[in-house]
Scaffold this motif. Structure first.
Motif, PDB file in Angstrom:
ATOM      1  N   LYS A 163       1.018  -1.270  -0.004  1.00  0.00           N
ATOM      2  CA  LYS A 163      -0.057  -0.063  -0.136  1.00  0.00           C
ATOM      3  C   LYS A 163       0.830   1.217  -0.176  1.00  0.00           C
ATOM      4  CE  LYS A 163      -3.633  -2.203   2.560  1.00  0.00           C
ATOM      5  NZ  LYS A 163      -4.860  -2.290   1.793  1.00  0.00           N
ATOM      6  N   ALA A 164       0.449   2.320  -0.577  1.00  0.00           N
ATOM      7  CA  ALA A 164       1.276   3.598  -0.744  1.00  0.00           C
ATOM      8  C   ALA A 164       1.071   4.203   0.534  1.00  0.00           C
ATOM      9  CB  ALA A 164       0.579   4.360  -1.837  1.00  0.00           C
ATOM     10  N   GLU A 165       1.997   4.883   0.790  1.00  0.00           N
ATOM     11  CA  GLU A 165       2.151   5.737   2.059  1.00  0.00           C
ATOM     12  C   GLU A 165       3.128   6.885   2.047  1.00  0.00           C
ATOM     13  OE1 GLU A 165       3.128   2.763   5.387  1.00  0.00           O
ATOM     14  OE2 GLU A 165       5.181   3.042   4.815  1.00  0.00           O
ATOM     15  N   LEU A 166       2.836   7.935   2.707  1.00  0.00           N
ATOM     16  CA  LEU A 166       3.720   8.929   2.718  1.00  0.00           C
ATOM     17  C   LEU A 166       4.829   8.754   3.393  1.00  0.00           C
ATOM     18  CD1 LEU A 166       1.632  12.288   3.268  1.00  0.00           C
ATOM     19  CD2 LEU A 166       2.369  11.422   1.355  1.00  0.00           C
ATOM     20  N   LEU A 167       6.076   9.341   3.091  1.00  0.00           N
ATOM     21  CA  LEU A 167       7.259   8.912   3.869  1.00  0.00           C
ATOM     22  C   LEU A 167       7.206   9.522   5.209  1.00  0.00           C
ATOM     23  CD1 LEU A 167      10.222   9.997   1.372  1.00  0.00           C
ATOM     24  CD2 LEU A 167       8.945   7.894   1.805  1.00  0.00           C
ATOM     25  N   GLY A 168       7.820   9.016   6.361  1.00  0.00           N
ATOM     26  CA  GLY A 168       7.880   9.296   7.830  1.00  0.00           C
ATOM     27  C   GLY A 168       8.717  10.789   7.774  1.00  0.00           C
ATOM     28  N   GLU A 169       8.460  11.574   8.855  1.00  0.00           N
ATOM     29  CA  GLU A 169       9.334  12.779   8.869  1.00  0.00           C
ATOM     30  C   GLU A 169      10.717  12.749   8.532  1.00  0.00           C
ATOM     31  OE1 GLU A 169       9.625  16.714   8.797  1.00  0.00           O
ATOM     32  OE2 GLU A 169       7.685  15.661   8.828  1.00  0.00           O
ATOM     33  N   GLU A 170      11.327  11.817   9.541  1.00  0.00           N
ATOM     34  CA  GLU A 170      12.749  11.178   9.482  1.00  0.00           C
ATOM     35  C   GLU A 170      13.275  11.218   8.090  1.00  0.00           C
ATOM     36  OE1 GLU A 170      15.517   8.353  11.680  1.00  0.00           O
ATOM     37  OE2 GLU A 170      14.446   9.432  13.014  1.00  0.00           O
ATOM     38  N   GLU A 171      12.650  10.056   7.354  1.00  0.00           N
ATOM     39  CA  GLU A 171      12.970   9.573   6.033  1.00  0.00           C
ATOM     40  C   GLU A 171      12.892  10.650   5.008  1.00  0.00           C
ATOM     41  OE1 GLU A 171      12.132   5.843   3.016  1.00  0.00           O
ATOM     42  OE2 GLU A 171      10.884   6.358   4.526  1.00  0.00           O
ATOM     43  N   TYR A 172      11.768  11.727   5.205  1.00  0.00           N
ATOM     44  CA  TYR A 172      11.647  12.676   4.400  1.00  0.00           C
ATOM     45  C   TYR A 172      12.563  13.480   4.172  1.00  0.00           C
ATOM     46  CZ  TYR A 172       9.432  16.700   2.226  1.00  0.00           C
ATOM     47  OH  TYR A 172       9.216  17.871   1.450  1.00  0.00           O
ATOM     48  N   GLN A 173      13.085  13.789   5.478  1.00  0.00           N
ATOM     49  CA  GLN A 173      14.214  14.993   5.775  1.00  0.00           C
ATOM     50  C   GLN A 173      15.295  14.473   5.251  1.00  0.00           C
ATOM     51  OE1 GLN A 173      13.587  17.977   6.784  1.00  0.00           O
ATOM     52  NE2 GLN A 173      11.535  17.881   7.444  1.00  0.00           N
ATOM     53  N   ARG A 174      15.657  12.930   5.171  1.00  0.00           N
ATOM     54  CA  ARG A 174      17.048  12.647   4.817  1.00  0.00           C
ATOM     55  C   ARG A 174      16.996  12.603   3.289  1.00  0.00           C
ATOM     56  NH1 ARG A 174      18.071   7.496   3.471  1.00  0.00           N
ATOM     57  NH2 ARG A 174      16.145   6.600   4.416  1.00  0.00           N
ATOM     58  N   VAL A 175      15.882  12.033   2.555  1.00  0.00           N
ATOM     59  CA  VAL A 175      15.658  11.851   1.240  1.00  0.00           C
ATOM     60  C   VAL A 175      15.077  12.989   0.276  1.00  0.00           C
ATOM     61  CG1 VAL A 175      15.871   9.232   1.377  1.00  0.00           C
ATOM     62  CG2 VAL A 175      13.536  10.321   1.030  1.00  0.00           C
ATOM     63  N   GLN A 176      14.513  13.777   0.720  1.00  0.00           N
ATOM     64  CA  GLN A 176      13.613  14.835   0.156  1.00  0.00           C
ATOM     65  C   GLN A 176      14.753  15.891  -1.070  1.00  0.00           C
ATOM     66  OE1 GLN A 176      13.570  18.630   1.729  1.00  0.00           O
ATOM     67  NE2 GLN A 176      12.095  19.260   0.213  1.00  0.00           N
ATOM     68  N   PRO A 177      15.756  16.053  -0.325  1.00  0.00           N
ATOM     69  CA  PRO A 177      16.645  16.770  -1.387  1.00  0.00           C
ATOM     70  C   PRO A 177      16.935  15.987  -2.534  1.00  0.00           C
ATOM     71  CG  PRO A 177      17.461  17.336   1.028  1.00  0.00           C
ATOM     72  CD  PRO A 177      16.415  16.242   0.985  1.00  0.00           C
ATOM     73  N   LEU A 178      17.353  14.822  -2.331  1.00  0.00           N
ATOM     74  CA  LEU A 178      17.755  13.966  -3.427  1.00  0.00           C
ATOM     75  C   LEU A 178      16.739  13.702  -4.286  1.00  0.00           C
ATOM     76  CD1 LEU A 178      19.878  11.362  -1.088  1.00  0.00           C
ATOM     77  CD2 LEU A 178      20.668  13.361  -2.403  1.00  0.00           C
ATOM     78  N   LEU A 179      15.348  13.624  -3.923  1.00  0.00           N
ATOM     79  CA  LEU A 179      14.585  13.144  -4.623  1.00  0.00           C
ATOM     80  C   LEU A 179      13.814  14.421  -5.374  1.00  0.00           C
ATOM     81  CD1 LEU A 179      12.028  11.201  -2.149  1.00  0.00           C
ATOM     82  CD2 LEU A 179      12.952  10.363  -4.120  1.00  0.00           C
ATOM     83  N   GLU A 180      13.974  15.538  -5.022  1.00  0.00           N
ATOM     84  CA  GLU A 180      13.628  16.779  -5.725  1.00  0.00           C
ATOM     85  C   GLU A 180      15.011  17.003  -6.659  1.00  0.00           C
ATOM     86  OE1 GLU A 180      13.192  19.989  -2.909  1.00  0.00           O
ATOM     87  OE2 GLU A 180      11.011  19.464  -2.569  1.00  0.00           O
ATOM     88  N   GLU A 181      16.187  16.793  -6.453  1.00  0.00           N
ATOM     89  CA  GLU A 181      17.255  16.765  -7.334  1.00  0.00           C
ATOM     90  C   GLU A 181      16.865  15.941  -8.363  1.00  0.00           C
ATOM     91  OE1 GLU A 181      21.880  15.961  -7.913  1.00  0.00           O
ATOM     92  OE2 GLU A 181      21.177  16.558  -5.826  1.00  0.00           O
ATOM     93  N   GLN A 182      16.645  14.606  -8.181  1.00  0.00           N
ATOM     94  CA  GLN A 182      16.374  13.707  -9.377  1.00  0.00           C
ATOM     95  C   GLN A 182      15.135  13.759 -10.268  1.00  0.00           C
ATOM     96  OE1 GLN A 182      16.208   9.633  -8.846  1.00  0.00           O
ATOM     97  NE2 GLN A 182      18.470   9.436  -8.185  1.00  0.00           N
ATOM     98  N   LEU A 183      14.090  14.538  -9.583  1.00  0.00           N
ATOM     99  CA  LEU A 183      12.689  14.956 -10.309  1.00  0.00           C
ATOM    100  C   LEU A 183      12.926  16.234 -11.169  1.00  0.00           C
ATOM    101  CD1 LEU A 183       9.808  14.392 -10.317  1.00  0.00           C
ATOM    102  CD2 LEU A 183       9.542  16.202  -8.305  1.00  0.00           C
ATOM    103  N   PHE A 184      13.719  16.970 -10.612  1.00  0.00           N
ATOM    104  CA  PHE A 184      14.034  18.227 -11.523  1.00  0.00           C
ATOM    105  C   PHE A 184      14.937  17.958 -12.688  1.00  0.00           C
ATOM    106  CE2 PHE A 184      12.538  20.302  -7.822  1.00  0.00           C
ATOM    107  CZ  PHE A 184      11.230  20.980  -8.103  1.00  0.00           C
ATOM    108  N   ASN A 185      15.839  16.963 -12.440  1.00  0.00           N
ATOM    109  CA  ASN A 185      16.782  16.731 -13.327  1.00  0.00           C
ATOM    110  C   ASN A 185      16.060  15.746 -14.833  1.00  0.00           C
ATOM    111  OD1 ASN A 185      19.064  17.646 -12.351  1.00  0.00           O
ATOM    112  ND2 ASN A 185      19.815  15.816 -11.274  1.00  0.00           N
ATOM    113  N   GLN A 186      14.961  15.154 -14.165  1.00  0.00           N
ATOM    114  CA  GLN A 186      14.333  14.267 -15.058  1.00  0.00           C
ATOM    115  C   GLN A 186      13.215  15.353 -16.107  1.00  0.00           C
ATOM    116  OE1 GLN A 186      11.792  11.467 -13.141  1.00  0.00           O
ATOM    117  NE2 GLN A 186      13.720  10.188 -12.616  1.00  0.00           N
TER     118      GLN A 186
END
Length: 188
Positions: A163-186
């Motif tokens: 099931k889909a779920e939002l990232l927890g706060e700790e995981e979100y803080q850790r990976v958010q910049p990397l996810l945004e960078e990959q998303l904008f690169n795409q």
């Protein structure tokens, strides 16, 4: 990405996931992207329905603040729901954000509200443009309902049950910049 004036409903049914909060409220989201990062697959999610914010104050005097208190939202929700129903929009209490179902009115550039946004360090970010949908009074206070022109994006993943779920706060803080960078690169 696109703004609310684009038709986002042309995507396939299998690209839609459901996020459910502990109260059982459901938020349907399109899976915009699947991003592999650190041997995990993350989801870039876009709500199917348009997100909305309810503001209190006078838009003409530019004295607005977002209503975030659940007690206040609970009190004004029936009035907001009725006002939007007159415009053939259905207000929904979805997890994480209020949404409206239905066809939004055309964007009128002269009616847009520009919100100045600052990051945690106090630096000004690009202003956010909001489209007015309705306004109403409740207990002698003025409220306005707006939808952002920029889509609201969530980051999630599939849990062990699939099931889909939002990232927890700790995981979100850790990976958010990397996810945004990959998303904008795409997107480039």
């Amino acid at each position: 990405m696109s703004d609310n004036s684009d038709n986002l409903y042309s995507q396939d049914e299998e690209d839609i996931v459901s996020l459910i909060d502990p109260e059982g409220r459901e938020l349907l989201c399109y899976v915009e992207e699947y991003i592999e990062l650190e041997d995990d697959e993350y989801l870039v999610l876009l709500p199917v329905d348009a997100s909305v914010d309810i503001f209190i104050g006078d838009p003409e005097a530019e004295e607005l603040s977002v209503v975030q208190d659940e007690g206040t939202i609970e009190k004004i929700y029936p009035v907001a729901q009725a006002v939007l129903a007159e415009k053939n929009l259905k207000l929904k209490r979805t997890p994480f954000v209020l949404t409206v179902e239905g066809e939004l009115p055309p964007v009128d550039e002269e009616e847009l509200l520009e919100l100045e946004i600052q990051d945690e360090d106090g630096n000004s970010l690009e202003p956010e443009a909001l489209q007015p949908l309705a306004s109403f009074f409740h207990e002698e206070k003025e409220y306005s309902i707006y939808t952002p022109l920029s889509p609201l994006i969530f980051f999630g993943r599939f849990n062990e049950d699939g099931k889909a779920e939002l990232l927890g706060e700790e995981e979100y803080q850790r990976v958010q910049p990397l996810l945004e960078e990959q998303l904008f690169n795409q997107m480039e």
